[in-house]
Enzyme design. Structure first.
Site, PDB file in Angstrom:
ATOM      1  N   PRO A   1     -17.026 -11.636 -37.690  1.00  0.00           N
ATOM      2  CA  PRO A   1     -17.285 -12.699 -36.725  1.00  0.00           C
ATOM      3  C   PRO A   1     -18.750 -12.716 -36.320  1.00  0.00           C
ATOM      4  CG  PRO A   1     -15.365 -11.429 -36.075  1.00  0.00           C
ATOM      5  CD  PRO A   1     -16.022 -10.691 -37.196  1.00  0.00           C
ATOM      6  N   GLU A   2     -19.406 -13.863 -36.470  1.00  0.00           N
ATOM      7  CA  GLU A   2     -20.766 -14.055 -36.000  1.00  0.00           C
ATOM      8  C   GLU A   2     -20.695 -15.035 -34.835  1.00  0.00           C
ATOM      9  OE1 GLU A   2     -23.397 -14.807 -39.344  1.00  0.00           O
ATOM     10  OE2 GLU A   2     -21.997 -13.834 -40.695  1.00  0.00           O
TER      11      GLU A   2
ATOM     12  N   HIS B   1      -1.891  -2.788 -36.724  1.00  0.00           N
ATOM     13  CA  HIS B   1      -3.231  -2.618 -36.160  1.00  0.00           C
ATOM     14  C   HIS B   1      -3.420  -3.336 -34.821  1.00  0.00           C
ATOM     15  CE1 HIS B   1      -4.140  -0.789 -39.955  1.00  0.00           C
ATOM     16  NE2 HIS B   1      -3.992  -1.918 -40.611  1.00  0.00           N
TER      17      HIS B   1
ATOM     18  N   ARG C   1     -45.239  -7.352 -40.367  1.00  0.00           N
ATOM     19  CA  ARG C   1     -44.064  -6.517 -40.610  1.00  0.00           C
ATOM     20  C   ARG C   1     -43.676  -6.551 -42.075  1.00  0.00           C
ATOM     21  NH1 ARG C   1     -39.748  -6.355 -35.876  1.00  0.00           N
ATOM     22  NH2 ARG C   1     -38.984  -4.860 -37.413  1.00  0.00           N
TER      23      ARG C   1
END
Length: 285
Positions: free
Chosen positions: A2-3, A93, A166
Site C-alpha cells: 500500500p502506497e 492472519h 547527491r
DNA sequence: CAGGTAGCCTGTTAGC
DNA sequence: TGCTAACAGGCTACCT
C-alpha cells in the site's frame, strides 16, 4: 505494497464505518502487532474510546480519537484494515479485532506481520519514529520543482549554501519518505517512466527541468491512482474489502518483457535501490 | 553524513 | 512432477 493512494482509499472507505463509533472491546490475537505501548496498556487505553474522523499522513493511517490522541496504523507490505459484519468468517492472519459499538468489527489482517499499531496519547507520546520526519505530501504544494531541485544537491545559482550533488539513484531519493511522503515502489517506477528519467540516474545529475517533470508526473500518477481507488497488484484491498482499479493504468510496473506503450521496446526489470525496478531502456535516460 | 544492505515475514514463483 | 531456493518490499538498524 500500500502506497499513498491505497492508504488514502482505506481512510476514505473506513471513515463512514468508524467515525463516531466507540471501541467496545479489543481482541489481540497476535499481541506483537502492537508496537506501542505494551499490549495490556494498549487495550486498556483504547477500550471505551470513540473514533473521530480518520486522517492520513504519507502512508500512515491516523485513526483519531475523540478527546485527543490517535491510533496510528502502518500497513507496510501486506496489512489490511477493514470493517465487516462479525458473522463473516475470520481469514487467516487476522491479528487484531476491534469490536465496535454498532456490532461491526474492525479487523487487522497481515500475512507478513510487518505492519502494526501505535497508540498515541493526547500529548503526542508514542508516535512512530517514521511519522515524525516525513517530507511534504506528494499532492501538497510543498512538493515542488524548487524543493526537489534543492534535495538533489548541487545548489542553484546564488544559493548561499550549495550542497554536494547527491550520488544516490533518483529512485532511492523518491522512495525516501523524508524527501516526499507517500510514494512507494509502484508509483516511483510509474513517475520516472512518465518523466523520461532512468531510475538509476544519480540524483545530482537530474536537471531542474527534469525535476519539474518528475514532480508533475508524480502528481498525475498519484492523483489518477487515488481516483481509481488505488492499485491492487496482489495483496491490497480497501476498508470495505474492495480491490483498487489502477492496475490497468500501470505503464511499466509488472510489465517486464511487454512492449513500451511509447516506443515498443520491451520493458526491463532490474534491481535499483535494492528494489525490483521497471523501466523502458529507450524512453528513460 | 551519505549510502548501501541485512533483517523482519510468509505466500508465490522460478528453477533444478 | 516435486522439491528447494529465490523473490516480493516498507521501514529500521547497522555497517562502512
Amino acid at each position: 505494497m500500500p502506497e499513498m493512494p491505497e492508504v488514502e482509499t482505506v481512510r476514505r472507505t473506513l471513515a463512514p464505518h468508524l467515525t463516531g463509533r466507540r471501541v467496545r472491546r479489543v481482541e489481540l490475537l497476535r499481541p506483537s502487532q502492537i508496537r506501542h505501548p505494551d499490549p495490556d496498556t494498549f487495550v486498556a487505553a483504547l477500550e471505551g474510546r470513540r473514533f473521530a474522523a480518520p486522517g492520513r499522513r504519507g502512508k500512515y493511517l491516523l485513526l483519531h480519537l475523540d478527546g485527543g490522541g490517535m491510533l496510528v496504523s502502518h500497513l507496510r507490505m501486506s496489512g489490511r484494515l477493514f470493517v465487516v459484519d462479525p458473522r463473516v468468517p475470520r481469514e487467516r492472519h487476522t491479528h487484531v479485532v476491534f469490536h465496535l459499538d454498532d456490532g461491526a468489527e474492525l479487523r487487522y489482517q497481515d500475512m507478513r506481520t510487518f505492519g502494526g499499531f501505535h497508540l498515541v496519547d493526547a500529548d503526542g507520546r508514542g508516535l512512530p519514529p517514521g511519522l515524525k520526519g516525513l517530507g511534504p505530501e506528494v499532492l501538497d504544494a510543498g512538493w515542488s520543482a524548487d524543493y526537489l531541485s534543492a534535495c538533489l544537491g548541487g545548489g542553484v545559482d546564488g544559493d548561499a549554501h550549495p550542497r554536494r550533488p547527491r550520488r544516490t539513484a533518483i529512485k532511492a531519493l523518491l522512495l525516501d519518505q523524508t524527501i516526499v511522503a507517500g510514494l512507494g515502489n509502484i508509483y516511483v517506477d510509474e513517475t520516472l517512466f512518465r518523466a523520461g528519467v532512468h531510475p538509476a540516474r544519480p540524483a545530482g545529475a537530474v536537471t531542474p527541468a527534469e525535476a519539474a517533470g518528475i514532480v508533475a508526473a508524480s502528481r498525475d500518477v498519484v492523483s489518477e491512482a487515488v481516483a481509481a481507488n488505488g492499485t491492487t497488484f496482489s495483496l491490497y484491498f480497501d476498508g470495505e474489502g474492495r480491490r483498487g482499479d489502477y492496475y490497468s493504468q500501470l505503464r511499466v510496473f509488472g510489465r517486464r518483457g511487454e512492449p513500451c506503450f511509447c516506443c515498443g521496446t520491451p520493458i526491463v526489470k532490474a534491481r535499483v535501490a535494492g528494489r525490483g525496478t521497471h523501466f523502458c531502456p529507450a524512453c528513460q535516460t
